[in-house]
Design an enzyme around this catalytic site. Structure first.
Site, PDB file in Angstrom:
ATOM      1  N   SER A  66       0.846  -1.188   0.000  1.00 61.79           N
ATOM      2  CA  SER A  66       0.000   0.000   0.000  1.00 61.79           C
ATOM      3  C   SER A  66       0.884   1.241   0.000  1.00 61.79           C
ATOM      4  CB  SER A  66      -0.910   0.005   1.230  1.00 61.79           C
ATOM      5  OG  SER A  66      -0.128   0.111   2.421  1.00 61.79           O
ATOM      6  N   LYS A  67       0.240   2.413   0.020  1.00 67.32           N
ATOM      7  CA  LYS A  67       0.989   3.666  -0.041  1.00 67.32           C
ATOM      8  C   LYS A  67       1.962   3.819   1.117  1.00 67.32           C
ATOM      9  CE  LYS A  67      -2.433   6.331  -2.639  1.00 67.32           C
ATOM     10  NZ  LYS A  67      -3.323   7.503  -2.639  1.00 67.32           N
ATOM     11  N   ARG A  68       1.607   3.241   2.243  1.00 64.11           N
ATOM     12  CA  ARG A  68       2.498   3.421   3.406  1.00 64.11           C
ATOM     13  C   ARG A  68       3.817   2.668   3.251  1.00 64.11           C
ATOM     14  NH1 ARG A  68       2.339  -0.852   7.073  1.00 64.11           N
ATOM     15  NH2 ARG A  68       0.739  -2.426   6.689  1.00 64.11           N
TER      16      ARG A  68
END
Length: 474
Positions: free
Chosen positions: A245-247
């Site tokens: 994911s973006k994290r």
């Protein structure tokens, strides 16, 4: 075992609602390699039926990302939105043969089904209440959806190229919607019709589509079409084991390009995310075409590791010919300079790359390290280099070194080194005590490739000019 009795045709089918995700890039790579390994054809389909979310910018980003990776289709891309008339024709055919039916269930009825399923702790399944009812029962105020009349008995089995034999009882698969009440076909139907019309023999995609494959096979069966072979590859997870994911950092291919990774390295790294051949890590694209076998894809999710990608990238930077590497580096340098570099500067960059590429992990890092070659005088000098130049007697020593260097007629690193070494001996100084101040004056830093290589690349006039700037400075 895959059936290769006919020409292999694969496809990569992204939805243009955002950038080209790194997982999508790996799917494209596996399709491309599978096709190349079997002498087939690799096609591209843009699944743009979601007109509200699909954008021209996203389509351009996807096509540009695939081009940069070297994974363009063998033919111009097909746009799913242009095939809707064909999709509707297939729905009509299914209705005519009794393999589909009109469903007039109201939104309120469907919500009751959902609420009941939730209360009973089971997935929502349409109960088939319009499956066998005559059109005469149809309410006048509801536009129907068209549903597949799916088999209720037995089971649906896939012999998946990655997952193996997978079976689902038909009782768990309800009558899915093929066409919405506004007359637009659903994803499930569109994918099947497009794959059939494009002659797709092998569908290789993420294992989040495995459930879809059972439903899609039922459409193939209802139309009397041969289904393609399926291969569902595991998703990519972050280093912590959670879904990427973006994290976890960058997700789009364009972001990796901007961070200074080269396509050869990214292809090699994506290849090794879930696929392996013996214990080899570094595998060129040409070798991958020879070695790739879909059976080598594991069933477990792969974990993305930036440090490993950096290691791969550093290897490809070191081994890339300078004539090719300069095309990657030049745009980054021009971006920092905010001007194009001249032809003579391009040659300077090419000459500088052998000394620079051994230390760099990314194109960004390599470009930053090369920037000093292109800066105008007087050069900005960082704090560590300033400390070197401000030491007692250093500027006086650099003045004498300039005089010695002016005597070098053949301005090559070997002869420059000989002259600086002789000068250091005459000054009764260690070579480093001379070379390090020269480096600081020429580069504005305390770190660089061999200072003698730097002087050769800069040229005699520029080298002596930069030294003079420091000798004359305060």
């Amino acid at each position: 075992m895959t059936n290769l009795s006919k020409t292999v045709v694969t496809r990569f089918a992204p939805s243009p609602t955002g950038f080209l995700h790194i997982g999508g890039a790996r799917t494209a790579l596996f399709n491309w390699l599978f096709t190349r390994a079997h002498g087939g054809k690799y096609l591209l389909r843009i699944e743009d039926t979601d007109r509200k979310r699909s954008t021209v910018e996203a389509i351009d980003a996807i096509l540009d990302g695939l081009k940069w990776l070297g994974l363009e289709g063998d033919e111009p891309p097909v746009f799913q939105s242009e095939q809707q008339e064909r999709h509707s024709e297939v729905v009509k055919e299914l209705l005519a043969k009794g393999a589909a039916y009109k469903c007039y269930s109201s939104p309120e009825e469907l919500q009751i089904m959902r609420d009941t399923a939730r209360a009973e702790g089971r997935p929502m399944r349409y109960d088939g209440r319009w499956r066998d009812r005559p059109d005469s029962d149809a309410p006048a105020d509801i536009a129907p959806v068209i549903r597949l009349k799916a088999p209720r008995e037995g089971e649906t089995t896939l012999h998946d190229l990655v997952q193996g034999r997978v079976t689902v009882p038909n009782s768990e698969l309800d009558d899915m919607v093929l066409m919405r009440s506004d007359g637009t076909p659903t994803y499930m139907l569109s994918v099947v019709v497009d794959d059939f019309d494009m002659g797709i023999t092998h569908v290789i995609r993420g294992d989040d589509h495995l459930t879809n494959a059972f439903r899609q096979k039922q459409i193939y069966d209802a139309m009397g079409w041969d289904a393609p072979e399926f291969g569902h590859i595991p998703l990519i997870h972050g280093a912590d084991g959670a879904k990427l994911s973006k994290r976890h950092g960058a997700l789009g291919v364009e972001a990796y390009r901007e961070m200074g990774y080269v396509p050869e390295a990214l292809r090699n790294y994506l290849l090794r995310l879930g696929w392996g051949y013996e214990d080899r890590e570094l595998i060129t694209t040409a070798e991958a075409v020879e070695l790739f076998d879909i059976s080598g894809v594991g069933r477990a999710a792969a974990r993305f590791d930036f440090k490993k990608l950096e290691s791969f990238n550093a290897h490809y930077l070191r081994t890339m010919p300078e004539t090719e590497l300069v095309d990657h580096v030049q745009p980054f340098i021009e971006g920092r300079l905010e001007r194009p570099i001249e032809p003579f500067e391009q040659q300077k960059l090419r000459n500088a790359l052998p000394g620079l590429k051994e230390r760099a992990k990314t194109i960004v890092e390599l470009s930053e390290n090369a920037l000093f070659y292109f800066l105008e005088r007087p050069l900005y000098v960082n704090d560590k280099a300033q400390d070197i130049l401000k030491a007692d007697h250093v500027r006086d020593m650099l003045g004498r070194a300039m005089i010695a260097l002016e005597e070098v007629s053949d301005w090559e690193a070997e002869h420059i080194q000989e002259r600086v070494t002789a000068f250091a001996e005459a000054e009764e100084l260690k070579l480093g005590k001379v070379a390090q101040p020269i480096r600081a004056a020429l580069t504005g830093s305390n770190v660089s490739p061999s200072v003698f290589d730097v002087m050769e690349v800069l040229g005699k006039g520029e080298s002596l000019g930069r030294l003079k700037d420091q000798v004359d400075g305060d």
